[in-house]
Design a protein around this motif. Structure first.
Motif, short mmCIF file in Angstrom:
data_model
loop_
_atom_site.label_atom_id
_atom_site.label_comp_id
_atom_site.label_asym_id
_atom_site.label_seq_id
_atom_site.Cartn_x
_atom_site.Cartn_y
_atom_site.Cartn_z
N GLY A 198 0.82 -1.22 0.00
CA GLY A 198 0.00 0.00 0.00
C GLY A 198 0.85 1.26 0.00
N GLN A 199 1.91 1.25 0.79
CA GLN A 199 2.82 2.40 0.82
C GLN A 199 3.54 2.58 -0.51
OE1 GLN A 199 4.99 0.96 4.22
NE2 GLN A 199 4.02 2.45 5.62
N LEU A 200 3.98 1.46 -1.10
CA LEU A 200 4.64 1.54 -2.40
C LEU A 200 3.68 2.06 -3.46
CD1 LEU A 200 7.14 1.01 -4.17
CD2 LEU A 200 6.33 -1.37 -4.42
N SER A 201 2.45 1.61 -3.40
CA SER A 201 1.44 2.08 -4.34
C SER A 201 1.20 3.58 -4.19
CB SER A 201 0.13 1.32 -4.11
OG SER A 201 -0.91 1.84 -4.90
N GLU A 202 1.07 4.02 -2.95
CA GLU A 202 0.83 5.44 -2.69
C GLU A 202 2.00 6.30 -3.15
OE1 GLU A 202 0.16 8.33 1.16
OE2 GLU A 202 -0.66 6.29 1.23
N ARG A 203 3.21 5.88 -2.85
CA ARG A 203 4.40 6.65 -3.21
C ARG A 203 4.66 6.65 -4.71
NH1 ARG A 203 8.76 7.71 -0.21
NH2 ARG A 203 9.17 9.04 -2.01
N SER A 204 4.39 5.51 -5.38
CA SER A 204 4.72 5.39 -6.80
C SER A 204 3.57 5.82 -7.71
CB SER A 204 5.09 3.94 -7.13
OG SER A 204 3.97 3.08 -6.96
N GLY A 205 2.34 5.83 -7.16
CA GLY A 205 1.18 6.14 -7.99
C GLY A 205 0.73 4.97 -8.85
N VAL A 206 1.23 3.78 -8.55
CA VAL A 206 0.92 2.57 -9.31
C VAL A 206 -0.03 1.72 -8.47
CG1 VAL A 206 1.89 0.48 -10.34
CG2 VAL A 206 3.14 2.64 -10.48
N PRO A 207 -1.15 1.28 -9.06
CA PRO A 207 -2.10 0.45 -8.29
C PRO A 207 -1.45 -0.83 -7.75
CG PRO A 207 -3.03 1.07 -10.42
CD PRO A 207 -1.59 1.50 -10.42
N THR A 208 -1.95 -1.30 -6.63
CA THR A 208 -1.39 -2.51 -6.02
C THR A 208 -1.51 -3.70 -6.97
OG1 THR A 208 -3.49 -2.96 -4.90
CG2 THR A 208 -1.80 -1.75 -3.64
N SER A 209 -2.57 -3.76 -7.75
CA SER A 209 -2.72 -4.87 -8.69
C SER A 209 -1.59 -4.88 -9.71
CB SER A 209 -4.07 -4.80 -9.41
OG SER A 209 -4.20 -3.56 -10.10
N ALA A 210 -1.17 -3.69 -10.17
CA ALA A 210 -0.05 -3.60 -11.12
C ALA A 210 1.26 -3.99 -10.45
CB ALA A 210 0.05 -2.19 -11.70
N LEU A 211 1.43 -3.60 -9.18
CA LEU A 211 2.65 -3.97 -8.47
C LEU A 211 2.74 -5.48 -8.30
CD1 LEU A 211 2.65 -1.17 -5.75
CD2 LEU A 211 4.15 -1.33 -7.76
N ARG A 212 1.63 -6.12 -8.00
CA ARG A 212 1.63 -7.59 -7.90
C ARG A 212 1.98 -8.20 -9.25
NH1 ARG A 212 -3.25 -6.41 -5.22
NH2 ARG A 212 -2.96 -6.41 -2.98
N PHE A 213 1.43 -7.63 -10.32
CA PHE A 213 1.73 -8.12 -11.66
C PHE A 213 3.21 -7.95 -11.97
CE2 PHE A 213 2.15 -7.46 -16.25
CZ PHE A 213 1.66 -8.67 -16.70
N TYR A 214 3.77 -6.78 -11.67
CA TYR A 214 5.20 -6.55 -11.89
C TYR A 214 6.02 -7.59 -11.14
CZ TYR A 214 4.18 -1.80 -13.69
OH TYR A 214 3.73 -0.73 -14.40
#
Length: 151
Positions: free
Chosen positions: A14-30
Motif C-alpha cells: 500500500g505504501q509503495l502504491s501510494e508513493r509510486s502512484g501505481v495500483p497494487t494490482s499492477a505492483l503484484r503483476f510486476y
C-alpha cells in the motif's frame, strides 16, 4: 530540537502504491513478471525495499515510451537485486533500445502513411484493396497486414 524522522527501509504494498502512484494490482503483476521483488513477513505480507520505488519509476517511464514489459524485464535483469536504477543505467538502457525505438517509429510512420490504403491484410473491404491487392495476391507472402509489417 526534535530528531528527524527515520525513513523506513521497507514499505508495504500500500505504501509503495501510494508513493509510486501505481495500483497494487499492477505492483503484484510486476512482481509476478520479475520486474520487482519483495520479501514476505511471517504473516506472509509483502515488504518492498525503498529502492523498489526507483525500479517502479523505471518501469513506468519505459512503458510510457512504448517498451513492452518483456523488454523492460530483460534490461532490469542486468541490474543486481536490490540495486536501484541509476542515471547511468537509464542511459545504457536507452542506448540498448535505440534500435527498437527506431523500428517502432518506422512502423508507425508506415501505418500513418498507408492507413487509408490497402495494408495487405486480405480483407478486400476497401474499394482500393481490389486495385492495390487484386485477388488478395499479398496472401502469398503470409498472414496479416503485409504492407505494414514489411516495407
Amino acid at each position: 530540537m526534535s530528531e528527524p524522522a527515520m525513513i523506513a527501509e521497507e514499505m508495504t504494498i500500500g505504501q509503495l502504491s501510494e508513493r509510486s502512484g501505481v495500483p497494487t494490482s499492477a505492483l503484484r503483476f510486476y512482481e509476478r513478471q520479475g520486474l520487482i521483488s519483495s520479501r514476505r513477513t511471517t504473516g506472509n505480507q509483502r515488504r518492498y525495499h525503498r529502492s523498489t520505488l526507483r525500479r517502479v519509476a523505471f518501469v513506468r517511464a519505459s512503458q510510457s515510451v512504448g517498451m513492452p514489459l518483456s523488454v523492460i524485464g530483460g534490461v532490469l535483469g542486468f541490474l543486481p537485486e536490490g540495486v536501484p536504477p541509476t542515471r547511468e543505467f537509464w542511459i545504457k538502457a536507452s542506448a540498448c533500445w535505440s534500435e527498437e525505438i527506431n523500428t517502432r517509429i518506422e512502423k508507425m510512420e508506415r501505418m500513418r502513411d498507408r492507413f487509408t490504403e490497402c495494408v495487405g491484410c486480405g480483407c478486400l473491404s476497401f474499394e482500393q484493396c481490389a486495385l492495390v491487392n487484386p485477388g488478395d495476391a499479398l496472401a502469398e507472402h503470409g498472414p496479416g497486414p503485409r504492407r505494414l509489417l514489411n516495407p
